[in-house]
Design a protein around this motif. Structure first.
Motif, PDB file in Angstrom:
ATOM      1  N   MET A   1      14.766  11.810 -20.820  1.00  0.00           N
ATOM      2  CA  MET A   1      13.365  11.571 -20.990  1.00  0.00           C
ATOM      3  C   MET A   1      12.800  10.892 -19.764  1.00  0.00           C
ATOM      4  N   ARG A   2      11.769  11.420 -19.250  1.00  0.00           N
ATOM      5  CA  ARG A   2      11.129  10.802 -18.089  1.00  0.00           C
ATOM      6  C   ARG A   2      10.017   9.896 -18.544  1.00  0.00           C
ATOM      7  N   ARG A   3       9.884   8.809 -17.841  1.00  0.00           N
ATOM      8  CA  ARG A   3       8.784   7.898 -18.124  1.00  0.00           C
ATOM      9  C   ARG A   3       7.498   8.461 -17.563  1.00  0.00           C
ATOM     10  N   ARG A   4       6.452   8.236 -18.264  1.00  0.00           N
ATOM     11  CA  ARG A   4       5.159   8.677 -17.754  1.00  0.00           C
ATOM     12  C   ARG A   4       4.685   7.703 -16.700  1.00  0.00           C
ATOM     13  N   GLN A   5       4.216   8.240 -15.604  1.00  0.00           N
ATOM     14  CA  GLN A   5       3.703   7.392 -14.543  1.00  0.00           C
ATOM     15  C   GLN A   5       2.276   6.996 -14.855  1.00  0.00           C
ATOM     16  N   ARG A   6       1.902   5.875 -14.317  1.00  0.00           N
ATOM     17  CA  ARG A   6       0.550   5.382 -14.513  1.00  0.00           C
ATOM     18  C   ARG A   6      -0.456   6.362 -13.898  1.00  0.00           C
ATOM     19  N   ALA A   7      -1.486   6.657 -14.630  1.00  0.00           N
ATOM     20  CA  ALA A   7      -2.508   7.565 -14.129  1.00  0.00           C
ATOM     21  C   ALA A   7      -3.465   6.803 -13.215  1.00  0.00           C
ATOM     22  N   THR A   8      -3.674   7.350 -12.044  1.00  0.00           N
ATOM     23  CA  THR A   8      -4.629   6.757 -11.111  1.00  0.00           C
ATOM     24  C   THR A   8      -5.689   7.790 -10.789  1.00  0.00           C
ATOM     25  N   VAL A   9      -6.689   7.339 -10.107  1.00  0.00           N
ATOM     26  CA  VAL A   9      -7.786   8.244  -9.765  1.00  0.00           C
ATOM     27  C   VAL A   9      -7.286   9.366  -8.864  1.00  0.00           C
ATOM     28  N   THR A  10      -6.441   9.034  -7.895  1.00  0.00           N
ATOM     29  CA  THR A  10      -5.968  10.045  -6.961  1.00  0.00           C
ATOM     30  C   THR A  10      -4.654  10.672  -7.391  1.00  0.00           C
ATOM     31  N   GLY A  11      -3.926  10.025  -8.291  1.00  0.00           N
ATOM     32  CA  GLY A  11      -2.641  10.555  -8.721  1.00  0.00           C
ATOM     33  C   GLY A  11      -1.530  10.317  -7.715  1.00  0.00           C
ATOM     34  N   VAL A  12      -1.777   9.482  -6.726  1.00  0.00           N
ATOM     35  CA  VAL A  12      -0.797   9.210  -5.684  1.00  0.00           C
ATOM     36  C   VAL A  12       0.040   7.997  -6.087  1.00  0.00           C
ATOM     37  N   ARG A  13       1.353   8.086  -5.862  1.00  0.00           N
ATOM     38  CA  ARG A  13       2.231   6.960  -6.151  1.00  0.00           C
ATOM     39  C   ARG A  13       1.965   5.832  -5.169  1.00  0.00           C
ATOM     40  N   ARG A  14       2.404   4.644  -5.558  1.00  0.00           N
ATOM     41  CA  ARG A  14       2.272   3.499  -4.662  1.00  0.00           C
ATOM     42  C   ARG A  14       3.134   3.736  -3.427  1.00  0.00           C
ATOM     43  N   PRO A  15       2.771   3.147  -2.302  1.00  0.00           N
ATOM     44  CA  PRO A  15       3.555   3.348  -1.077  1.00  0.00           C
ATOM     45  C   PRO A  15       4.983   2.826  -1.219  1.00  0.00           C
ATOM     46  N   GLN A  16       5.887   3.451  -0.482  1.00  0.00           N
ATOM     47  CA  GLN A  16       7.290   3.058  -0.500  1.00  0.00           C
ATOM     48  C   GLN A  16       7.451   1.587  -0.120  1.00  0.00           C
ATOM     49  N   SER A  17       6.700   1.128   0.858  1.00  0.00           N
ATOM     50  CA  SER A  17       6.834  -0.259   1.308  1.00  0.00           C
ATOM     51  C   SER A  17       6.455  -1.247   0.203  1.00  0.00           C
ATOM     52  N   GLU A  18       5.460  -0.914  -0.591  1.00  0.00           N
ATOM     53  CA  GLU A  18       5.048  -1.790  -1.691  1.00  0.00           C
ATOM     54  C   GLU A  18       6.105  -1.823  -2.791  1.00  0.00           C
ATOM     55  N   ARG A  19       6.666  -0.661  -3.110  1.00  0.00           N
ATOM     56  CA  ARG A  19       7.728  -0.615  -4.119  1.00  0.00           C
ATOM     57  C   ARG A  19       8.965  -1.363  -3.641  1.00  0.00           C
ATOM     58  N   LEU A  20       9.305  -1.217  -2.365  1.00  0.00           N
ATOM     59  CA  LEU A  20      10.455  -1.918  -1.798  1.00  0.00           C
ATOM     60  C   LEU A  20      10.243  -3.427  -1.827  1.00  0.00           C
ATOM     61  N   ARG A  21       9.054  -3.862  -1.462  1.00  0.00           N
ATOM     62  CA  ARG A  21       8.740  -5.297  -1.452  1.00  0.00           C
ATOM     63  C   ARG A  21       8.872  -5.893  -2.857  1.00  0.00           C
ATOM     64  N   ARG A  22       8.401  -5.171  -3.870  1.00  0.00           N
ATOM     65  CA  ARG A  22       8.492  -5.658  -5.243  1.00  0.00           C
ATOM     66  C   ARG A  22       9.951  -5.758  -5.684  1.00  0.00           C
ATOM     67  N   ARG A  23      10.763  -4.744  -5.356  1.00  0.00           N
ATOM     68  CA  ARG A  23      12.182  -4.785  -5.727  1.00  0.00           C
ATOM     69  C   ARG A  23      12.916  -5.893  -4.976  1.00  0.00           C
ATOM     70  N   GLN A  24      12.554  -6.125  -3.723  1.00  0.00           N
ATOM     71  CA  GLN A  24      13.186  -7.203  -2.967  1.00  0.00           C
ATOM     72  C   GLN A  24      12.864  -8.562  -3.569  1.00  0.00           C
ATOM     73  N   ARG A  25      11.628  -8.753  -3.994  1.00  0.00           N
ATOM     74  CA  ARG A  25      11.258 -10.025  -4.626  1.00  0.00           C
ATOM     75  C   ARG A  25      12.087 -10.274  -5.873  1.00  0.00           C
ATOM     76  N   TRP A  26      12.236  -9.247  -6.709  1.00  0.00           N
ATOM     77  CA  TRP A  26      13.052  -9.386  -7.921  1.00  0.00           C
ATOM     78  C   TRP A  26      14.501  -9.697  -7.563  1.00  0.00           C
ATOM     79  N   TYR A  27      15.040  -8.985  -6.555  1.00  0.00           N
ATOM     80  CA  TYR A  27      16.424  -9.198  -6.147  1.00  0.00           C
ATOM     81  C   TYR A  27      16.636 -10.638  -5.693  1.00  0.00           C
TER      82      TYR A  27
END
Length: 77
Positions: free
Chosen positions: A1-27
């Motif tokens: 089962m795939r998770r549904r992604q958040r719907a945005t106006v443009t449908g574009v995923r968040r940038p890789q750098s932002e996702r990496l920064r969030r995962r680094q903070r958690w780590y």
């Protein structure tokens, strides 16, 4: 089962750098908690309760694998 992604106006995923920064903070937060638990357990808590110090160490031993899983979450997509 795939998770549904958040719907945005443009449908574009968040940038890789932002996702990496969030995962680094958690780590780093989880690893910092791990180090703090070990230091507190064997320098402070063991003076009152060895059992509590061992329990804190067991929790600290489980945190690094969890931190790695969080750090690598979602990179295979």
């Amino acid at each position: 089962m795939r998770r549904r992604q958040r719907a945005t106006v443009t449908g574009v995923r968040r940038p890789q750098s932002e996702r990496l920064r969030r995962r680094q903070r958690w780590y780093f937060a989880l690893m910092g908690t791990c180090v703090a638990l070990i230091v507190l357990a064997w320098n402070v808590v063991r003076l009152w309760s060895t059992t509590a110090a061992v329990a804190m160490s067991l929790v600290a031993a489980v945190l690094p694998p969890i931190a790695v899983i969080i750090a690598n979450w979602g990179e295979d997509r």
